[in-house]
Design an enzyme around this catalytic site. Structure first.
Site, mmCIF file in Angstrom:
data_model
loop_
_atom_site.group_PDB
_atom_site.id
_atom_site.type_symbol
_atom_site.label_atom_id
_atom_site.label_comp_id
_atom_site.label_asym_id
_atom_site.label_seq_id
_atom_site.Cartn_x
_atom_site.Cartn_y
_atom_site.Cartn_z
ATOM 1 N N ASP A 51 0.816 -1.222 0.000
ATOM 2 C CA ASP A 51 0.000 0.000 0.000
ATOM 3 C C ASP A 51 0.846 1.266 0.000
ATOM 4 O O ASP A 51 0.486 2.276 -0.623
ATOM 5 C CB ASP A 51 -0.919 0.038 1.224
ATOM 6 C CG ASP A 51 -2.009 -1.015 1.185
ATOM 7 O OD1 ASP A 51 -2.217 -1.628 0.124
ATOM 8 O OD2 ASP A 51 -2.652 -1.235 2.233
ATOM 9 N N ARG A 80 1.316 12.525 -5.552
ATOM 10 C CA ARG A 80 1.443 13.414 -6.708
ATOM 11 C C ARG A 80 0.399 13.136 -7.796
ATOM 12 O O ARG A 80 0.452 13.741 -8.858
ATOM 13 C CB ARG A 80 2.850 13.283 -7.310
ATOM 14 C CG ARG A 80 3.939 13.973 -6.501
ATOM 15 C CD ARG A 80 3.748 15.492 -6.503
ATOM 16 N NE ARG A 80 4.833 16.174 -5.812
ATOM 17 C CZ ARG A 80 5.930 16.622 -6.403
ATOM 18 N NH1 ARG A 80 6.108 16.426 -7.701
ATOM 19 N NH2 ARG A 80 6.855 17.249 -5.708
ATOM 20 N N HIS A 90 -4.734 -3.218 0.260
ATOM 21 C CA HIS A 90 -5.988 -2.773 0.883
ATOM 22 C C HIS A 90 -6.660 -1.797 -0.069
ATOM 23 O O HIS A 90 -6.183 -0.687 -0.266
ATOM 24 C CB HIS A 90 -5.688 -2.113 2.231
ATOM 25 C CG HIS A 90 -6.914 -1.704 2.982
ATOM 26 N ND1 HIS A 90 -6.851 -1.185 4.263
ATOM 27 C CD2 HIS A 90 -8.245 -1.727 2.668
ATOM 28 C CE1 HIS A 90 -8.076 -0.914 4.689
ATOM 29 N NE2 HIS A 90 -8.937 -1.228 3.727
ATOM 30 N N HIS A 113 -4.900 5.031 -1.642
ATOM 31 C CA HIS A 113 -3.615 4.528 -2.149
ATOM 32 C C HIS A 113 -3.816 3.516 -3.277
ATOM 33 O O HIS A 113 -3.654 3.863 -4.438
ATOM 34 C CB HIS A 113 -2.715 3.992 -1.025
ATOM 35 C CG HIS A 113 -3.390 3.212 0.053
ATOM 36 N ND1 HIS A 113 -4.121 2.069 -0.184
ATOM 37 C CD2 HIS A 113 -3.427 3.409 1.406
ATOM 38 C CE1 HIS A 113 -4.566 1.585 0.956
ATOM 39 N NE2 HIS A 113 -4.185 2.376 1.938
ATOM 40 N N GLU A 161 -7.291 -6.908 1.245
ATOM 41 C CA GLU A 161 -7.913 -6.360 2.444
ATOM 42 C C GLU A 161 -9.016 -5.402 2.019
ATOM 43 O O GLU A 161 -8.818 -4.589 1.109
ATOM 44 C CB GLU A 161 -6.886 -5.621 3.299
ATOM 45 C CG GLU A 161 -5.798 -6.499 3.862
ATOM 46 C CD GLU A 161 -4.811 -5.733 4.718
ATOM 47 O OE1 GLU A 161 -4.095 -6.379 5.504
ATOM 48 O OE2 GLU A 161 -4.755 -4.491 4.593
ATOM 49 N N THR A 204 -4.274 4.736 9.455
ATOM 50 C CA THR A 204 -4.170 3.318 9.155
ATOM 51 C C THR A 204 -5.225 2.605 9.982
ATOM 52 O O THR A 204 -5.872 3.223 10.834
ATOM 53 C CB THR A 204 -2.753 2.786 9.464
ATOM 54 O OG1 THR A 204 -2.666 1.413 9.059
ATOM 55 C CG2 THR A 204 -2.432 2.890 10.943
ATOM 56 N N HIS A 223 0.277 -5.916 11.676
ATOM 57 C CA HIS A 223 0.074 -4.515 12.041
ATOM 58 C C HIS A 223 1.163 -4.064 13.012
ATOM 59 O O HIS A 223 1.281 -4.574 14.121
ATOM 60 C CB HIS A 223 -1.298 -4.249 12.657
ATOM 61 C CG HIS A 223 -1.730 -2.812 12.483
ATOM 62 N ND1 HIS A 223 -2.170 -2.311 11.271
ATOM 63 C CD2 HIS A 223 -1.766 -1.776 13.332
ATOM 64 C CE1 HIS A 223 -2.477 -1.033 11.404
ATOM 65 N NE2 HIS A 223 -2.230 -0.677 12.642
ATOM 66 N N GLY A 224 1.981 -3.144 12.543
ATOM 67 C CA GLY A 224 3.036 -2.575 13.373
ATOM 68 C C GLY A 224 4.283 -3.426 13.510
ATOM 69 O O GLY A 224 5.215 -3.048 14.228
ATOM 70 N N HIS A 238 4.679 -1.358 6.191
ATOM 71 C CA HIS A 238 5.347 -0.074 6.413
ATOM 72 C C HIS A 238 6.835 -0.219 6.694
ATOM 73 O O HIS A 238 7.660 0.499 6.113
ATOM 74 C CB HIS A 238 4.662 0.677 7.554
ATOM 75 C CG HIS A 238 5.215 2.042 7.788
ATOM 76 N ND1 HIS A 238 6.199 2.286 8.727
ATOM 77 C CD2 HIS A 238 4.947 3.237 7.198
ATOM 78 C CE1 HIS A 238 6.497 3.577 8.709
ATOM 79 N NE2 HIS A 238 5.759 4.174 7.796
#
EC number: 2.6.99.2
Length: 238
Positions: A9, A18, A43, A50, A70, A100, A190-191, A213
């Site tokens: 993502d 942009r 997702h 995104h 997702e 998020t 997650h994380g 991420h």
């Protein structure tokens, strides 16, 4: 050893900043697979902040691993997923203003709606996962509804330190064993990052970790293929 699903993502986030055509998440999915990704996670949000619709169809046609879509449990997403036919769908809660995903899906209090929704997806031979907090009542409801997988929300674990993190880790471990006992396959995400992933990866019955991420952040320094390979190495060392 747990498998690795790479969420791309954030590649699309850079492109959409942009409103242009690059970087293309489809190209970066190829690099993630070269690095050893076992699946590609995307997702498709209702606001299309995104990932875009063109991305999901191109990814379905081009990736060599599995596609994990997702999405929120909406009628629009149901139509899209039944047309796309990803390998599996992960149902997540979604709020317009969140940066998020902030928490797990409340399966327990939405059983009737989700049961019909899951049955519709499964009628198209799509396996279905629920992104939930590590709580037995949510796990029970997921099993009763007919989910194939659950993805345990590790965001709280990732945000804690010391003894507090240890307590949350034990909750995740206990939840994973409980879920397996009632017939669910367990994923987590997650994380998770290069510093905290090993303890989650070492849980015996962990099927797959979905990470985005931290891998994309590392890729800014070393490239995506190497960043994925480094994460795969960490996951494999127990």
């Amino acid at each position: 050893m747990a498998k690795l699903g790479v969420n791309i993502d954030h590649i699309a986030n850079v492109r959409q900043a942009r409103q242009t055509v690059e970087p293309d998440p489809v190209q970066f999915a190829f690099l993630a697979e070269l690095g050893g990704a076992d699946s590609i996670t995307i997702h498709l949000r209702e606001d299309r902040r995104h990932i875009q619709d063109r991305d999901i169809y191109l990814l379905k046609d081009t990736i060599k691993t599995k596609l994990n879509l997702e999405m929120a449990a909406t009628e629009e997403m149901l139509r899209i997923s039944k047309k796309l036919l990803p390998d599996y769908v992960t149902l997540v809660p979604e709020k317009r203003k969140e940066i998020t995903t902030e928490g797990g899906l409340d399966v327990k209090n939405n059983e009737k709606y989700l049961k019909n929704y899951v049955n519709s997806l499964k009628s198209s031979n799509i396996e279905v996962s629920a992104f939930i907090d590590p709580a037995n009542d949510q796990i029970n409801s997921s099993g009763e509804i007919g989910f194939d997988f659950i993805e345990l929300h590790t965001g709280k674990y990732a945000g804690l330190k010391g003894q507090d993190q240890y307590v949350e880790l034990q909750k995740i471990i206990e939840s994973s064993y409980y879920a397996v006992d009632i017939g669910l396959i367990v994923n987590a995400g997650h994380g998770l990052n290069y510093q905290n992933v090993k303890k989650i990866a070492s849980i015996n019955n962990m099927n797959e970790l979905n990470i985005g991420h931290s891998i994309v952040s590392r890729a800014l320094a070393v490239g995506l293929e190497r960043a994925v390979r480094e994460m795969k190495t960490l996951i494999s060392i127990n």
